[in-house]
Design a protein around this motif. Structure first.
Motif, mmCIF file in Angstrom:
data_model
loop_
_atom_site.group_PDB
_atom_site.id
_atom_site.type_symbol
_atom_site.label_atom_id
_atom_site.label_comp_id
_atom_site.label_asym_id
_atom_site.label_seq_id
_atom_site.Cartn_x
_atom_site.Cartn_y
_atom_site.Cartn_z
ATOM 1 N N ALA A 159 17.055 -5.395 11.379
ATOM 2 C CA ALA A 159 17.348 -6.728 10.829
ATOM 3 C C ALA A 159 16.753 -7.819 11.708
ATOM 4 O O ALA A 159 16.260 -8.837 11.208
ATOM 5 N N THR A 160 16.771 -7.613 13.024
ATOM 6 C CA THR A 160 16.153 -8.613 13.905
ATOM 7 C C THR A 160 14.641 -8.630 13.706
ATOM 8 O O THR A 160 14.020 -9.696 13.729
ATOM 9 N N ALA A 161 14.052 -7.460 13.495
ATOM 10 C CA ALA A 161 12.605 -7.393 13.281
ATOM 11 C C ALA A 161 12.209 -8.090 11.985
ATOM 12 O O ALA A 161 11.184 -8.779 11.920
ATOM 13 N N ALA A 203 22.774 -19.605 24.845
ATOM 14 C CA ALA A 203 21.423 -19.296 25.308
ATOM 15 C C ALA A 203 20.378 -19.531 24.224
ATOM 16 O O ALA A 203 19.185 -19.644 24.528
ATOM 17 N N GLN A 204 20.797 -19.611 22.967
ATOM 18 C CA GLN A 204 19.851 -19.777 21.870
ATOM 19 C C GLN A 204 19.532 -21.234 21.572
ATOM 20 O O GLN A 204 18.615 -21.516 20.805
ATOM 21 N N TRP A 205 20.263 -22.182 22.147
ATOM 22 C CA TRP A 205 19.959 -23.597 21.899
ATOM 23 C C TRP A 205 18.689 -23.973 22.639
ATOM 24 O O TRP A 205 18.545 -23.699 23.836
ATOM 25 N N PRO A 206 17.756 -24.621 21.976
ATOM 26 C CA PRO A 206 16.462 -24.918 22.605
ATOM 27 C C PRO A 206 16.540 -26.070 23.597
ATOM 28 O O PRO A 206 17.470 -26.884 23.570
ATOM 29 N N LEU A 207 15.570 -26.129 24.468
ATOM 30 C CA LEU A 207 15.446 -27.241 25.398
ATOM 31 C C LEU A 207 14.905 -28.472 24.656
ATOM 32 O O LEU A 207 14.158 -28.336 23.692
ATOM 33 N N PRO A 208 15.266 -29.672 25.107
ATOM 34 C CA PRO A 208 14.752 -30.878 24.453
ATOM 35 C C PRO A 208 13.238 -30.969 24.594
ATOM 36 O O PRO A 208 12.683 -30.744 25.665
ATOM 37 N N GLY A 209 12.596 -31.267 23.481
ATOM 38 C CA GLY A 209 11.145 -31.417 23.499
ATOM 39 C C GLY A 209 10.371 -30.119 23.542
ATOM 40 O O GLY A 209 9.134 -30.138 23.545
ATOM 41 N N ALA A 210 11.077 -28.997 23.578
ATOM 42 C CA ALA A 210 10.372 -27.714 23.633
ATOM 43 C C ALA A 210 9.700 -27.430 22.295
ATOM 44 O O ALA A 210 10.248 -27.759 21.232
ATOM 45 N N PRO A 211 8.522 -26.836 22.310
ATOM 46 C CA PRO A 211 7.874 -26.490 21.036
ATOM 47 C C PRO A 211 8.673 -25.427 20.307
ATOM 48 O O PRO A 211 9.412 -24.650 20.916
ATOM 49 N N ARG A 212 8.549 -25.431 19.001
ATOM 50 C CA ARG A 212 9.252 -24.444 18.201
ATOM 51 C C ARG A 212 8.811 -23.035 18.604
ATOM 52 O O ARG A 212 7.624 -22.791 18.859
ATOM 53 N N VAL A 213 9.774 -22.128 18.666
ATOM 54 C CA VAL A 213 9.476 -20.749 19.057
ATOM 55 C C VAL A 213 8.513 -20.141 18.048
ATOM 56 O O VAL A 213 8.723 -20.202 16.835
ATOM 57 N N ARG A 214 7.445 -19.566 18.549
ATOM 58 C CA ARG A 214 6.430 -18.982 17.682
ATOM 59 C C ARG A 214 6.889 -17.637 17.136
ATOM 60 O O ARG A 214 7.687 -16.928 17.756
ATOM 61 N N ARG A 215 6.373 -17.307 15.964
ATOM 62 C CA ARG A 215 6.750 -16.051 15.322
ATOM 63 C C ARG A 215 6.421 -14.859 16.217
ATOM 64 O O ARG A 215 7.201 -13.893 16.290
ATOM 65 N N ALA A 216 5.294 -14.914 16.907
ATOM 66 C CA ALA A 216 4.906 -13.796 17.768
ATOM 67 C C ALA A 216 5.938 -13.558 18.861
ATOM 68 O O ALA A 216 6.217 -12.407 19.233
ATOM 69 N N ALA A 217 6.536 -14.657 19.380
ATOM 70 C CA ALA A 217 7.550 -14.508 20.414
ATOM 71 C C ALA A 217 8.808 -13.857 19.849
ATOM 72 O O ALA A 217 9.454 -13.033 20.517
ATOM 73 N N LEU A 218 9.167 -14.220 18.619
ATOM 74 C CA LEU A 218 10.328 -13.600 17.978
ATOM 75 C C LEU A 218 10.083 -12.108 17.749
ATOM 76 O O LEU A 218 10.975 -11.281 17.965
ATOM 77 N N ALA A 220 8.118 -10.128 19.402
ATOM 78 C CA ALA A 220 8.157 -9.421 20.685
ATOM 79 C C ALA A 220 9.595 -9.244 21.156
ATOM 80 O O ALA A 220 9.968 -8.190 21.685
ATOM 81 N N ASP A 221 10.405 -10.274 20.969
ATOM 82 C CA ASP A 221 11.810 -10.188 21.369
ATOM 83 C C ASP A 221 12.534 -9.125 20.554
ATOM 84 O O ASP A 221 13.316 -8.335 21.091
ATOM 85 N N ALA A 222 12.269 -9.082 19.250
ATOM 86 C CA ALA A 222 12.908 -8.094 18.389
ATOM 87 C C ALA A 222 12.487 -6.676 18.762
ATOM 88 O O ALA A 222 13.289 -5.727 18.694
ATOM 89 N N ALA A 223 11.234 -6.507 19.173
ATOM 90 C CA ALA A 223 10.752 -5.176 19.551
ATOM 91 C C ALA A 223 11.515 -4.628 20.746
ATOM 92 O O ALA A 223 11.660 -3.399 20.893
ATOM 93 N N GLU A 224 12.034 -5.519 21.581
ATOM 94 C CA GLU A 224 12.813 -5.072 22.738
ATOM 95 C C GLU A 224 14.124 -4.418 22.313
ATOM 96 O O GLU A 224 14.659 -3.567 23.034
ATOM 97 N N HIS A 225 14.664 -4.810 21.158
ATOM 98 C CA HIS A 225 15.884 -4.165 20.672
ATOM 99 C C HIS A 225 15.611 -2.694 20.344
ATOM 100 O O HIS A 225 16.402 -1.804 20.691
ATOM 101 N N ALA A 226 14.496 -2.446 19.644
ATOM 102 C CA ALA A 226 14.144 -1.069 19.303
ATOM 103 C C ALA A 226 13.876 -0.256 20.567
ATOM 104 O O ALA A 226 14.296 0.907 20.675
ATOM 105 N N ALA A 227 13.205 -0.859 21.536
ATOM 106 C CA ALA A 227 12.925 -0.153 22.790
ATOM 107 C C ALA A 227 14.218 0.152 23.538
ATOM 108 O O ALA A 227 14.366 1.231 24.143
ATOM 109 N N LEU A 228 15.162 -0.785 23.504
ATOM 110 C CA LEU A 228 16.442 -0.557 24.172
ATOM 111 C C LEU A 228 17.188 0.606 23.534
ATOM 112 O O LEU A 228 17.767 1.449 24.241
ATOM 113 N N LEU A 229 17.176 0.674 22.212
ATOM 114 C CA LEU A 229 17.839 1.798 21.548
ATOM 115 C C LEU A 229 17.214 3.128 21.966
ATOM 116 O O LEU A 229 17.931 4.111 22.208
ATOM 117 N N GLU A 230 15.897 3.173 22.056
ATOM 118 C CA GLU A 230 15.232 4.411 22.470
ATOM 119 C C GLU A 230 15.665 4.812 23.881
ATOM 120 O O GLU A 230 15.926 5.991 24.159
#
Length: 251
Positions: A159-161, A203-218, A220-230
């Motif tokens: 679901a995160t992916a 931890a999910q609230w963004p910093l002021p003026g920070a650029p919107r999180v890019r899809r690629a970063a999301l 990559a973050d989601a892939a860490e969940h699958a790696a953690l399960l493994e």
């Protein structure tokens, strides 16, 4: 786009998810935040469903925080937001008071609510506290939870992916918290889950003026969940610890 939606778990806060058509119309109507100095609010707005109104508004405001639509330092009027949602100011104020308890906003008497400004240091501190809390629990679970149980969490990781691939930041935030909540719930400690959830949300609230999180970063973050399960399935404790710490630092 901010929307009002049910407080129960859902696959995504985006519009048109196959639920009740009236709820979708509500979400379509509540599509913009209005600050005290913002644009004029349309006169005709479909009403929010009366059941769990406060919960719907709270969910919408939380999503807006994650998505950066509630701007740090800006002041928002309860009556103006209430008119935007098609409800009285009361559920909006109640939702904002909950956000104040969570450290997201501060109440300004007779003015409204100011979104608090975050700092890079505060995010780093949150990552450190989360690691201190969750890493020992993850390692304990890695030693005791059978592989079949971890396999059962693959849908939560998937679901995160999916949310990441869609580039839907609020939906990803929900799915991310749901995955971690599912893992920590295996420790059978409700207080732990509650505290970890609050830290995670902050931890999910963004910093002021920070650029919107890019899809690629999301993604990559989601892939860490699958790696953690493994790693948990393999009971590879060093990898589990490394992944969790890096995941928090990256967040």
């Amino acid at each position: 786009m901010i929307s009002v939606h049910p407080s129960a778990p859902r696959p995504s806060p985006i519009l048109g998810t196959g639920r009740d058509p009236e709820e979708d119309r509500v979400r379509e109507a509540a599509h913009a935040l209005v600050s005290v100095s913002g644009p004029v609010i349309p006169a005709q707005v479909p009403k929010v469903l009366r059941h769990s109104v406060r919960g719907q508004v709270l969910d919408a405001l939380r999503a807006a925080l994650v998505d950066g639509e509630l701007v740090p330092g800006e002041i928002y009027s309860g009556p103006a937001l209430g008119e935007r949602f098609g409800v009285s100011a009361t559920p909006v104020r109640e939702a904002m008071q909950q956000l104040a308890l969570e450290g997201a906003v501060e109440c300004l008497p007779n003015r409204g609510f100011r979104v608090l400004t975050r700092t890079a240091r505060s995010l780093a501190e949150l990552a450190e506290v989360r690691a201190l809390l969750e890493v020992p629990v993850m390692l304990r679970l890695a030693r005791s939870v059978p592989a079949a149980t971890w396999e059962g969490l693959r849908p939560a990781a998937h679901a995160t992916a999916e949310a990441a691939a869609a580039g839907d930041l609020p939906a990803y935030g929900e799915a991310d918290r749901a995955f971690h909540r599912a893992v920590l719930s295996l420790a059978d400690n409700g207080q732990l889950v509650q505290v970890a959830e609050e830290l995670h949300r902050r931890a999910q609230w963004p910093l002021p003026g920070a650029p919107r999180v890019r899809r690629a970063a999301l993604v990559a973050d989601a892939a860490e969940h699958a790696a953690l399960l493994e790693a948990l399935i393999a009971r590879d404790l060093p990898v589990v610890e490394s992944l969790v710490r890096e995941h928090f630092a990256g967040a």
